[in-house]
Design a protein around this motif. Structure first.
Motif, PDB file in Angstrom:
ATOM      1  N   LEU A   9       4.964   9.505  -7.109  1.00  0.00           N
ATOM      2  CA  LEU A   9       6.037   9.680  -8.107  1.00  0.00           C
ATOM      3  C   LEU A   9       5.462   9.964  -9.500  1.00  0.00           C
ATOM      4  O   LEU A   9       5.982  10.790 -10.263  1.00  0.00           O
ATOM      5  N   LYS A  10       4.351   9.265  -9.833  1.00  0.00           N
ATOM      6  CA  LYS A  10       3.732   9.509 -11.142  1.00  0.00           C
ATOM      7  C   LYS A  10       3.240  10.954 -11.241  1.00  0.00           C
ATOM      8  O   LYS A  10       3.418  11.635 -12.248  1.00  0.00           O
ATOM      9  N   GLU A  11       2.549  11.401 -10.138  1.00  0.00           N
ATOM     10  CA  GLU A  11       2.071  12.768 -10.145  1.00  0.00           C
ATOM     11  C   GLU A  11       3.226  13.768 -10.251  1.00  0.00           C
ATOM     12  O   GLU A  11       3.137  14.760 -10.988  1.00  0.00           O
ATOM     13  N   ALA A  12       4.318  13.482  -9.494  1.00  0.00           N
ATOM     14  CA  ALA A  12       5.486  14.373  -9.581  1.00  0.00           C
ATOM     15  C   ALA A  12       6.083  14.351 -10.977  1.00  0.00           C
ATOM     16  O   ALA A  12       6.508  15.383 -11.522  1.00  0.00           O
ATOM     17  N   HIS A  13       6.107  13.109 -11.596  1.00  0.00           N
ATOM     18  CA  HIS A  13       6.642  13.001 -12.958  1.00  0.00           C
ATOM     19  C   HIS A  13       5.780  13.788 -13.947  1.00  0.00           C
ATOM     20  O   HIS A  13       6.278  14.490 -14.840  1.00  0.00           O
ATOM     21  N   ALA A  14       4.430  13.691 -13.762  1.00  0.00           N
ATOM     22  CA  ALA A  14       3.541  14.442 -14.661  1.00  0.00           C
ATOM     23  C   ALA A  14       3.720  15.949 -14.489  1.00  0.00           C
ATOM     24  O   ALA A  14       3.738  16.716 -15.468  1.00  0.00           O
ATOM     25  N   ALA A  15       3.857  16.350 -13.207  1.00  0.00           N
ATOM     26  CA  ALA A  15       4.065  17.785 -12.970  1.00  0.00           C
ATOM     27  C   ALA A  15       5.378  18.257 -13.575  1.00  0.00           C
ATOM     28  O   ALA A  15       5.462  19.342 -14.180  1.00  0.00           O
ATOM     29  N   SER A  16       6.433  17.419 -13.412  1.00  0.00           N
ATOM     30  CA  SER A  16       7.735  17.786 -14.006  1.00  0.00           C
ATOM     31  C   SER A  16       7.649  17.831 -15.521  1.00  0.00           C
ATOM     32  O   SER A  16       8.219  18.711 -16.178  1.00  0.00           O
ATOM     33  N   GLU A  17       6.895  16.854 -16.098  1.00  0.00           N
ATOM     34  CA  GLU A  17       6.714  16.874 -17.551  1.00  0.00           C
ATOM     35  C   GLU A  17       5.982  18.149 -17.995  1.00  0.00           C
ATOM     36  O   GLU A  17       6.313  18.765 -19.018  1.00  0.00           O
TER      37      GLU A  17
ATOM     38  N   LEU B 226       0.814  -1.199   0.000  1.00  0.00           N
ATOM     39  CA  LEU B 226       0.000   0.000   0.000  1.00  0.00           C
ATOM     40  C   LEU B 226       0.861   1.266   0.000  1.00  0.00           C
ATOM     41  O   LEU B 226       0.602   2.238  -0.726  1.00  0.00           O
ATOM     42  N   VAL B 227       1.927   1.263   0.859  1.00  0.00           N
ATOM     43  CA  VAL B 227       2.830   2.427   0.903  1.00  0.00           C
ATOM     44  C   VAL B 227       3.517   2.623  -0.440  1.00  0.00           C
ATOM     45  O   VAL B 227       3.686   3.743  -0.937  1.00  0.00           O
ATOM     46  N   ALA B 228       3.916   1.487  -1.062  1.00  0.00           N
ATOM     47  CA  ALA B 228       4.604   1.561  -2.362  1.00  0.00           C
ATOM     48  C   ALA B 228       3.676   2.114  -3.436  1.00  0.00           C
ATOM     49  O   ALA B 228       4.074   2.920  -4.300  1.00  0.00           O
ATOM     50  N   ASN B 229       2.392   1.636  -3.379  1.00  0.00           N
ATOM     51  CA  ASN B 229       1.442   2.161  -4.364  1.00  0.00           C
ATOM     52  C   ASN B 229       1.253   3.677  -4.208  1.00  0.00           C
ATOM     53  O   ASN B 229       1.184   4.425  -5.187  1.00  0.00           O
ATOM     54  N   ARG B 230       1.137   4.072  -2.925  1.00  0.00           N
ATOM     55  CA  ARG B 230       1.004   5.505  -2.698  1.00  0.00           C
ATOM     56  C   ARG B 230       2.248   6.271  -3.182  1.00  0.00           C
ATOM     57  O   ARG B 230       2.138   7.340  -3.788  1.00  0.00           O
TER      58      ARG B 230
END
Length: 670
Positions: free
Chosen positions: A446-454, A437-441
């Motif tokens: 990380l995905k959200e941060a990656h999208a924001a960085s993109e 669960l922690v890893a999924n979060r």
């Protein structure tokens, strides 16, 4: 006078017109006078047209009135024509006065008919009329009639609206007139041109003695010249009058001699009747001698007339030569003054143009130095950017190596964690679920941060694209400005060529045109340098902005490497374009410098042309001086010829007197 009254009453009856009491009273006054000169004074009378026609018919048969005065009568054109028609065949009237009648057009033509047909009028007074009005060609007809007239001596044309054209026509008429002695042209509008025409007539017409031109805006020098010419005419007239008196005295002396001889012959015939034959022979011999003496006197008279004509021609030619000499001297003075003024003006303009050219050349050299300094600073900035790019590339490689080390350590940690997970798998299933669960979060974060960085990277890429397009626009604008400047320079060169061609035709204006073009070129160069300095400032600001952007993008080097390479290529292209633009601008400045050199060569050519012009002016002055010397020699020869003719005339007069004395002595001896 009674006959005049009878004619008047008869014409009134035949034409059914009532007799005019004023006219009859004036005729009665004239009949009461005892003087020989009869004057018909109808001034200020309001004479009807019918009375004028009757009066004109009576004047055709008139042999009484030697002076007719019709001043201020407000005569109409038809009334004036009727009166003047009667005077055409009049052989008695010598003075005709028509002041203040507003004569113009048809009345002027009627006066011209009078001048052509009437040969008895000696004085014609036409003050306060409009004979010289240029609305009709009547005044030219009047002048032609005056040229053909052989009787008029005094002509009064005061206040008749005669301008310079009418004065020129009057002058051409006076060239042919040989009887008019006095003409009054006061208070007209003759002007300078008419004064010159009348001056030429006064120099050629030998009969005109008086010409009044007050109130005609004629210059004083022309008035003085006219007075001098008229005084010469008066002197000629006095000389001719003296000659005629001498001839009359000689003729009277000859007549007296003839009378005395006749008396002596009659006395000798009465006293010596015995010697008739001898006396007849003596009479025959005396008659032959008298005939020979008369022939000799006639020959001397003809010779004297020929000599007087030659003398007048010589004096006229001398006056013409003197006038030509004065005119040539005035022209020489004016040419020398104009030549010196043009030389000083051209020297001043040449000095001013030379100073302006030196100033513009120094300005262009300073601008060239400033442009070279700006180019050097830009190249230094480009080298700094290249060094910064190399530093960034080294930092990128270092970060890549650090990322690889982190990956390796992460792999090691993963393997160790997998082992621990394998060992603790059975014991900690619940913990694994919690970890998953922690890893999924963490993955979601990380995905959200990656999208924001993109998203941020895309925005930065769009900004860089906008910057690139702005730079391309600026480069295109610089290209367009360079092309427009090139076209402008081509147009300026074409205009300069056309101007130089026009300057060859207009030497007086070329220096001013060059100064204007040079000032316009200077202003254009200054404006162009200002535009270049503004463009350089904008480029510097943009480069500073780019350096700030590069510093801000150091944290995201991994994702921006491709953009940095593209940016490097764009910078290389812009540098090449800027170099080419600077080379073009340098070529244009070099062309301007070459143009200044051509202008200097043109100035040298103009100086050479001025020297040639000065040399030609000196040659013309020498020719005029030689012409003046020739004229002076001809004048001296003519003076010698005149003195010789005078001596011959004196010798002839002495010979004639001696012949007369001898003849008288021989007659008394007989």
């Amino acid at each position: 006078m009674d006959q005049f009254k009878k004619l008047y009453h008869e014409y009134c009856k035949t034409y059914h017109v009532e007799p005019n009491d004023l006219l009859l009273g004036e005729i009665q006054k004239v009949s009461g006078e005892d003087n020989k000169t009869k004057s018909l004074n109808l001034s200020s009378f309001n004479i009807p047209e019918a009375q004028c026609s009757i009066l004109g018919k009576i004047l055709t048969h008139d042999f009484i009135f030697t002076s007719i005065q019709l001043n201020d009568c407000n005569l109409s054109s038809d009334a004036l024509n009727a009166l003047l028609h009667g005077l055409m065949t009049n052989a008695t009237c010598k003075i005709l006065e028509l002041k203040g009648n507003g004569i113009q057009g048809p009345g002027t033509e009627a006066l011209s008919k009078i001048l052509r047909k009437n040969q008895t009028i000696r004085t014609l007074r036409l003050e306060w009329n409009q004979i010289g009005s240029m609305n009709s060609p009547a005044f030219s007809i009047f002048c032609d009639a005056l040229a053909d007239n052989k009787a008029l001596i005094d002509l009064d044309l005061r206040n008749n609206d005669i301008n310079h054209v009418g004065a020129s026509e009057l002058a051409s008429a006076l060239k042919r007139n040989t009887t008019l002695r006095a003409i009054d042209l006061r208070w007209n509008n003759v002007g300078l041109i008419g004064g010159r025409a009348l001056l030429a007539v006064c120099e050629s017409n030998a009969t005109l003695n008086e010409l009044q031109l007050i109130g005609n805006t004629v210059p004083d020098d022309i008035m003085q010249s006219i007075a001098n010419a008229l005084s010469k005419n008066a002197e000629h007239r006095k000389m001719h009058f003296g000659h005629s008196q001498n001839m009359a005295v000689l003729s009277r002396q000859l007549q007296n001699v003839h009378e005395e001889k006749d008396r002596e012959i009659t006395t000798t015939l009465t006293r010596m009747s015995l010697q008739e034959q001898a006396m007849l022979k003596a009479n025959k011999s005396l008659a032959e001698k008298l005939k020979k003496l008369q022939e000799a006197l006639d020959d001397r008279k003809l010779a004297f007339n020929a000599l007087s004509a030659k003398y007048t021609e010589l004096e006229a030619s001398i006056t013409v030569a003197k006038q030509e000499n004065d005119d040539s001297l005035n022209k020489m003075r004016k040419m020398e003054i104009g030549h010196h003024e043009s030389i000083h003006q051209i020297q001043r303009d040449h000095k001013q143009e030379k100073d302006d050219l030196i100033h513009t050349q120094d300005k262009l050299q300073r601008d060239l130095k400033e442009n070279l300094d700006v180019q050097r600073r830009l190249t230094e900035k480009i080298h700094d950017l290249e060094r910064k790019n190399e530093k960034l590339q080294t930092t990128v490689h270092e970060l890549q190596e650090a990322i690889a080390m982190n990956d390796r350590t992460h792999q090691i940690k993963l393997t160790s964690s997998d082992d621990e997970i394998q060992r603790l798998k059975l014991k900690h299933k619940e913990d694994l679920k919690d970890h998953e669960l922690v890893a999924n979060r963490d993955i979601q974060r990380l995905k959200e941060a990656h999208a924001a960085s993109e998203q941020t990277l895309k925005e930065q890429l769009s900004k860089l694209e906008n910057i690139r397009t702005a730079l391309e626009r600026e480069i295109n604008s610089l290209k367009s400005t360079s092309s427009t400047q090139k076209l402008h320079h081509d147009e300026l060169l074409q205009q300069e060529k056309i101007r130089i061609k026009n300057d060859e035709e207009k030497k007086q204006q070329e220096l001013e045109d060059r100064l204007r073009t040079l000032t316009s070129l200077k202003d254009e160069l200054e404006s162009r340098n200002n535009q270049q300095s503004i463009a350089y400032r904008e480029l510097q600001q943009k480069l500073n902005f780019q350096s700030v952007e590069i510093e801000s993008l150091k944290r995201q080097i991994a994702s921006v490497e491709l953009t940095i390479h593209a940016k490097d290529s764009e910078l290389i292209e812009t540098r090449e374009k800027i170099k080419t633009d600077y080379e073009k601008k340098f070529r244009s400045i070099q062309q301007d410098i070459d143009l200044n050199g051509e202008l200097k060569q043109r100035v040298k050519q103009l100086e050479n042309e001025l020297k040639d012009q000065h040399f030609t002016d000196q040659n013309t002055i020498r020719e005029l001086q030689s012409r003046l010397a020739e004229l002076q020699t001809t004048l001296s020869h003519r003076d010698q010829e005149i003195s010789r003719l005078k001596l011959e005339e004196e010798h002839r007069l002495q010979f004639l007197r001696s012949a007369i004395v001898d003849y008288i002595g021989t007659g008394t001896d007989h």
